[in-house]
Design an enzyme around this catalytic site. Structure first.
Site, short mmCIF file in Angstrom:
data_model
loop_
_atom_site.label_atom_id
_atom_site.label_comp_id
_atom_site.label_asym_id
_atom_site.label_seq_id
_atom_site.Cartn_x
_atom_site.Cartn_y
_atom_site.Cartn_z
N LYS A 22 0.81 -1.41 -0.11
CA LYS A 22 -0.17 0.12 -0.13
C LYS A 22 0.90 1.32 0.12
CE LYS A 22 -1.57 1.56 3.88
NZ LYS A 22 -1.60 3.03 4.35
N ASN A 23 1.81 1.34 0.88
CA ASN A 23 2.48 2.66 1.17
C ASN A 23 3.61 2.74 -0.09
OD1 ASN A 23 1.02 3.30 3.21
ND2 ASN A 23 2.44 2.71 4.74
N ARG A 93 -4.39 10.56 4.27
CA ARG A 93 -3.54 11.85 4.48
C ARG A 93 -2.48 11.70 3.12
NH1 ARG A 93 -3.07 13.91 9.07
NH2 ARG A 93 -1.08 14.48 8.69
N CYS A 117 -5.27 13.44 13.13
CA CYS A 117 -5.54 11.95 12.82
C CYS A 117 -5.56 11.43 14.14
CB CYS A 117 -4.13 11.77 12.00
SG CYS A 117 -3.95 10.26 11.84
N ARG A 122 0.56 14.69 13.46
CA ARG A 122 0.93 14.55 11.91
C ARG A 122 1.05 15.66 10.96
NH1 ARG A 122 -1.66 9.20 9.39
NH2 ARG A 122 0.32 8.92 8.35
N PRO A 123 1.65 16.84 11.61
CA PRO A 123 1.63 18.06 10.49
C PRO A 123 2.60 17.79 9.21
CG PRO A 123 3.47 18.18 12.45
CD PRO A 123 2.71 16.82 12.49
N VAL A 124 2.31 18.79 8.19
CA VAL A 124 3.24 18.49 7.01
C VAL A 124 4.06 19.85 6.92
CG1 VAL A 124 1.35 17.12 5.80
CG2 VAL A 124 1.11 19.39 5.72
N ASP A 125 4.63 20.07 7.91
CA ASP A 125 5.37 21.30 7.87
C ASP A 125 6.77 21.06 7.07
OD1 ASP A 125 5.80 19.70 10.31
OD2 ASP A 125 7.52 21.10 10.86
N GLN A 126 7.11 19.92 7.27
CA GLN A 126 8.37 19.30 6.58
C GLN A 126 8.24 19.36 4.80
OE1 GLN A 126 11.35 19.39 8.23
NE2 GLN A 126 9.97 19.95 9.87
N ASP A 305 4.28 0.80 12.07
CA ASP A 305 3.10 0.16 11.52
C ASP A 305 2.99 -1.57 12.02
OD1 ASP A 305 2.39 2.45 10.29
OD2 ASP A 305 3.17 1.78 8.33
N ILE A 327 7.07 7.32 17.31
CA ILE A 327 6.95 8.09 15.85
C ILE A 327 5.67 8.64 15.90
CG2 ILE A 327 6.53 7.78 13.40
CD1 ILE A 327 9.33 6.59 14.20
N ARG A 397 -8.84 -0.78 4.17
CA ARG A 397 -7.98 0.51 3.76
C ARG A 397 -6.51 -0.05 3.24
NH1 ARG A 397 -7.48 6.01 6.66
NH2 ARG A 397 -6.06 6.22 5.21
C1 EPZ Z 1 3.94 7.16 6.48
O1 EPZ Z 1 3.33 8.32 6.99
C2 EPZ Z 1 3.01 5.72 6.24
N1 EPZ Z 1 1.99 6.39 5.44
C3 EPZ Z 1 2.43 5.51 7.65
O2 EPZ Z 1 1.58 4.16 7.32
C4 EPZ Z 1 3.63 5.00 8.78
O3 EPZ Z 1 3.18 4.97 9.81
C5 EPZ Z 1 4.77 6.17 8.94
O4 EPZ Z 1 5.02 6.61 7.46
C6 EPZ Z 1 5.78 5.94 9.55
O5 EPZ Z 1 6.49 4.84 9.20
C7 EPZ Z 1 2.45 6.06 4.11
O6 EPZ Z 1 3.62 5.76 3.88
C8 EPZ Z 1 1.23 6.49 3.07
P1 EPZ Z 1 5.99 10.44 8.58
P2 EPZ Z 1 3.62 9.34 7.01
O7 EPZ Z 1 5.72 11.80 7.90
O8 EPZ Z 1 4.54 9.65 5.93
C9 EPZ Z 1 5.92 13.87 11.79
C10 EPZ Z 1 -0.08 2.91 7.76
O9 EPZ Z 1 -0.81 2.27 8.96
N2 EPZ Z 1 6.13 14.87 10.87
O10 EPZ Z 1 7.05 9.52 8.41
O11 EPZ Z 1 2.55 10.44 7.17
C11 EPZ Z 1 4.72 13.28 12.15
O12 EPZ Z 1 3.92 13.59 12.77
C12 EPZ Z 1 0.25 4.24 7.95
O13 EPZ Z 1 0.01 2.38 6.60
C13 EPZ Z 1 6.35 16.27 11.20
O14 EPZ Z 1 6.35 16.71 12.26
O15 EPZ Z 1 4.51 9.55 8.48
C14 EPZ Z 1 5.43 11.75 12.88
O16 EPZ Z 1 5.62 12.02 14.24
C15 EPZ Z 1 -0.08 4.94 9.07
N3 EPZ Z 1 6.15 16.96 10.02
C16 EPZ Z 1 6.69 11.55 12.08
O17 EPZ Z 1 6.97 12.92 11.60
C17 EPZ Z 1 6.08 16.70 8.73
O18 EPZ Z 1 6.00 17.45 7.90
C18 EPZ Z 1 6.82 10.49 11.04
O19 EPZ Z 1 5.81 10.78 10.30
C19 EPZ Z 1 6.06 15.42 8.49
C20 EPZ Z 1 6.04 14.41 9.80
#
Ligand code: EPZ
Length: 417
Positions: A22-23, A93, A117, A122-126, A305, A327, A397
């Site tokens: 999926k991912n 997301r 969420c 889970r912000p997207v600031d990065q 996960d 995480i 999902r």
């Molecule tokens: C991916 O989510 C996966 N989703 C998630 O899988 C997985 O749990 C996660 O990576 C961690 O491995 C997909 O690949 C579609 P992150 P993602 O950005 O990319 C923080 C599942 O069950 N962060 O790596 O959204 C964030 O809040 C799902 O299949 C910021 O602060 O996760 C978290 O604490 C759920 N700012 C950490 O980083 C940002 O801009 C890691 O999140 C981005 C992230």
């Protein structure tokens, strides 16, 4: 609403084939926006999230054709709309992954902010910070990120933390930027590597994937490609955890064992006998599992996960395990549901102390997110009597035909209304 009825307490036996990841499928589908030429994918899993991504691309004007056996042809020849609406982003997301490709190819994108969420903020600031460093102007208005740029230009971007979709968005954007982009503190997840390999097949110039420094040399345009999606390592791990918890002997086919090192190490520590081949894994659990502590971390560490499934295993293990989530700040909701099955779990901040019990007892439980559901299914397979898992739309999902595959392994499990 569908529920899963599990009558647990039976060991698993037999073999199943694992689906495409999926991912990896979700970002790769979004990569189709980077070119007017077709992208032909195989091993695309049949999942609700994949359908959501197909709708999102379809709404923008891309053509999406799904064939048999996980074949999908995407073509974004003409894109009428560069908008990812709130309705779709809030259900998935990963929709935010259209931001980088749209901006890189068309110079504009309007993507809803995902909001909060169930598993954490889970912000997207990065994502935003990286695109700004590449020259984009991004304003936030009425819940939407409005991004614009003449042409993105290469930049050196140091991510504050390891983010999987953040790395993917920026890597995709960089493929069409002017000059070289260096992403530091990049995610090393196998799904990031799979996306990069697909982009390379489309003509992108990327180095360093799988390490924490990714170098992308921008090109003018990308072309057509065919790509086979990697196997789902989390689905694989979920079946392995199920076999370790319920006991028995199973074989998983079509897998990529080298993407599961941390999971396999923990399962071996719990007493499972595991043999890996090129694309198969055999696991046998002949005794009660030993308690094994885990601490989630970015790849190659133990996957968040897989945290809920490892907690399910710990609930029936011999001894006490400490499960620590690093995480996401709110990814322990399944612990409360597992307690309804008789598990002995104490939550301390972002850790759970799990004292293994001899037996769980079936009960009604409710899934709160995708992997929590998977953890509850694993627990249900071990529990004596009937476990009814509610809200399994979360499972749909991310798991293809989970109850059918578990049924093929001898589990008594069925979908009920
Ligand atoms: C991916 O989510 C996966 N989703 C998630 O899988 C997985 O749990 C996660 O990576 C961690 O491995 C997909 O690949 C579609 P992150 P993602 O950005 O990319 C923080 C599942 O069950 N962060 O790596 O959204 C964030 O809040 C799902 O299949 C910021 O602060 O996760 C978290 O604490 C759920 N700012 C950490 O980083 C940002 O801009 C890691 O999140 C981005 C992230």
């Amino acid at each position: 609403m569908d529920k899963l009825l599990i009558t647990g307490g039976r060991p698993l036996e037999g073999e199943v084939r694992v689906s495409g990841a999926k991912n990896a499928a979700l970002p790769i589908m979004c990569a189709a926006l980077l070119t007017a030429k077709p992208l032909v994918l195989t091993n695309v899993p049949s999942l609700a999230d994949v359908s959501t991504a197909a709708s999102l691309l379809g709404q923008m004007g891309a053509s999406v054709e799904r064939g048999d056996d996980g074949r999908m042809t995407l073509q974004a020849a003409r894109i009428a709309s560069r908008l990812a609406p709130y309705d779709l982003v809030k259900t998935m997301r990963a929709s935010v992954l259209v931001l980088g490709p749209l901006l890189a190819r068309f110079g504009e994108a309007q993507v809803s902010l995902p909001g909060g969420c169930a598993i954490g903020a889970r912000p997207v600031d990065q994502h935003i910070k990286g695109l700004q460093a590449m020259g984009a102007t991004i304003t936030i208005e009425r819940g939407y990120m409005n991004a614009r740029v003449e042409r993105l230009r290469g930049a050196r971007i140091v991510l504050d933390l390891v983010t999987v979709t953040g790395t993917e968005n920026l890597m995709m954007a960089a493929t069409l930027a002017e000059g070289t982009t260096v992403l530091e503190n990049a995610a090393r997840e196998p799904e990031v590597v799979d996306l990069a390999n697909c982009l390379i097949a489309m003509g992108a110039r990327i180095e360093g994937v799988g390490s924490d420094v990714i170098r992308v040399e921008g090109v003018r345009s990308l072309g057509e490609a065919s790509y086979h999606i990697m196997p789902d390592r989390i689905e694989t791990g979920t079946f392995l955890a199920a076999a370790a918890a319920a006991g028995g002997r199973i074989r998983l086919l079509g897998v990529l064992p080298e993407t599961l090192d941390a999971t396999l190490a923990k399962l071996r520590e719990s007493g499972a006998a595991i043999v890996t081949g090129k694309d198969r894994i055999d696991i046998e659990m002949a005794e009660r599992p030993a308690a094994v502590s885990v601490r989630t971390a970015p790849y190659p560490g133990f996957a968040t996960d897989m945290q809920a499934q490892s907690m399910a295993l710990a609930t029936v293990a011999n001894g006490t395990a400490m499960i620590t989530e690093t995480i996401f700040e709110n990814r322990m909701m399944h612990a409360l549901e597992m307690q309804r099955l008789g598990a002995d779990i104490t939550i301390q901040g972002t850790s759970a102390v799990v004292r293994g019990v001899e037996k769980l007892q079936g009960a009604k439980v409710m899934a709160t997110d995708l992997r929590a559901s998977a953890g509850l299914v694993v627990a249900g397979l071990v529990a004596r009597g009937e476990t009814l898992v509610d809200r399994i739309y979360h499972l749909d999902r991310g798991y293809e035909a989970l109850e059918k595959k578990l049924g093929a392994l001898g589990a008594r499990i069925r979908r009920v209304k």
